[in-house]
Design a protein around this motif. Structure first.
Motif, short mmCIF file in Angstrom:
data_model
loop_
_atom_site.label_atom_id
_atom_site.label_comp_id
_atom_site.label_asym_id
_atom_site.label_seq_id
_atom_site.Cartn_x
_atom_site.Cartn_y
_atom_site.Cartn_z
N TRP A 179 0.82 -1.21 0.00
CA TRP A 179 0.00 0.00 0.00
C TRP A 179 0.86 1.26 0.00
O TRP A 179 0.43 2.30 -0.51
N HIS B 9 0.44 4.47 -2.34
CA HIS B 9 0.38 5.78 -1.68
C HIS B 9 1.36 6.74 -2.32
O HIS B 9 1.02 7.88 -2.67
N GLU C 299 -11.19 3.20 -7.36
CA GLU C 299 -10.29 2.21 -6.77
C GLU C 299 -10.11 1.02 -7.71
O GLU C 299 -9.01 0.48 -7.83
N ASN D 286 -7.36 0.94 -1.58
CA ASN D 286 -8.22 1.58 -0.58
C ASN D 286 -7.40 2.03 0.62
O ASN D 286 -7.58 3.16 1.12
N ARG D 287 -6.49 1.19 1.08
CA ARG D 287 -5.63 1.54 2.24
C ARG D 287 -4.79 2.76 1.93
O ARG D 287 -4.63 3.65 2.77
N ARG E 112 -7.02 5.94 1.74
CA ARG E 112 -7.45 6.35 3.07
C ARG E 112 -6.34 7.12 3.78
O ARG E 112 -6.60 8.11 4.47
N ALA F 158 -6.24 10.56 2.44
CA ALA F 158 -7.37 11.33 2.94
C ALA F 158 -7.13 11.76 4.37
O ALA F 158 -7.45 12.90 4.76
N GLU F 159 -6.53 10.88 5.17
CA GLU F 159 -6.22 11.22 6.56
C GLU F 159 -5.19 12.34 6.63
O GLU F 159 -5.17 13.12 7.58
N ARG G 48 -12.83 12.15 0.24
CA ARG G 48 -13.56 10.95 -0.15
C ARG G 48 -15.01 11.06 0.29
O ARG G 48 -15.30 11.33 1.46
N ARG H 266 -18.87 9.15 -0.10
CA ARG H 266 -19.61 7.96 -0.51
C ARG H 266 -20.47 8.26 -1.73
O ARG H 266 -21.20 9.25 -1.76
N THR I 216 -13.65 10.10 -5.19
CA THR I 216 -12.54 10.72 -4.46
C THR I 216 -11.94 11.84 -5.29
O THR I 216 -11.63 11.64 -6.47
#
Length: 233
Positions: free
Chosen positions: A9, A13, A34, A49-50, A53, A56-57, A63, A65, A69
């Motif tokens: 990941w 990233h 994705e 996805n990892r 995320r 995004a953090e 992101r 729903r 994204t």
């Protein structure tokens, strides 16, 4: 003794981050799904996805729903409490990671970790001592106490295959904690494993983490001389 490699990941990233930083993906732009990224980059969707995320953090992606994204138009860096995995820290420095389990077993908890974890006098916990290595050289000496009431499966964790640090990050959720750094003279125990003389100045980290219902772990990490702390903002 175990070895590890850089997680998949992180590669996803870093590629996504490159596209953001070079404006290949423009601010406000909807990025590929994705599924599309997994197909393009040759990784599982869960891996993509990892990675997304994590971005995004970091405030670099937005992101939503059913809306996809997007690249953040005005990135907002957020300070996050996270526990680093020593293996990943070593590998990000370009070194080969390994760790050696020195000892483990249940014992009465000494006063300092007991107070940090909020345990009652006379409480017992599992003590783990291990050495982390980078390219075969000592990197950090770990002395850890784990509250089995918060992480009962830890008693059977294969610590000859995975470090206590990595096992707990993956299996024992926490929601708060304390972190202290200090330069201290190396104790005789730490010095013997780090390959330096007792009293040599070393960087020491003490960290206590608390789970939703109970304290999880207290750890003291003494880093080998020459260790340099790097933090990203």
């Amino acid at each position: 003794m175990t070895t590890g490699r850089r997680p998949a990941w992180r590669a996803v990233h870093d590629e996504a981050l490159r596209r953001i930083q070079t404006r290949e993906w423009q601010p406000g732009e909807l990025i590929p799904s994705e599924v599309a990224l997994a197909r393009e980059l040759g990784h599982a969707r869960a891996t993509v996805n990892r990675a997304l995320r994590a971005l995004a953090e970091q405030g670099l992606l937005e992101r939503r729903r059913r809306a996809g994204t997007r690249v953040a138009e005005a990135p907002q860096r957020r300070a996050l409490l996270s526990v680093p995995i020593v293996r990943e820290e070593v590998e990000e420095r370009g070194a080969r990671y390994a760790h050696a389990l020195i000892a483990r077993g249940a014992a009465p908890v000494p006063e300092a970790p007991r107070l940090a974890l909020g345990l009652a006098p006379g409480a017992r916990a599992e003590r783990v001592r291990a050495l982390h290595l980078a390219d075969g050289r000592p990197y950090a000496w770990e002395d850890r106490w784990v509250n089995l009431a918060a992480a009962p499966d830890f008693a059977a964790a294969p610590l000859d295959e995975i470090s206590a640090n990595e096992w707990l990050v993956r299996h024992a959720p926490f929601d708060r904690g304390t972190l202290d750094y200090a330069a201290e003279p190396a104790s005789a125990d730490a010095a013997a494993h780090l390959g330096c003389a007792p009293g040599t100045p070393v960087m020491v980290l003490e960290r206590a983490t608390q789970g939703p219902d109970a304290p999880v772990t207290w750890v003291r990490l003494a880093y080998a001389p020459g260790y340099r702390l790097r933090m990203k903002i």
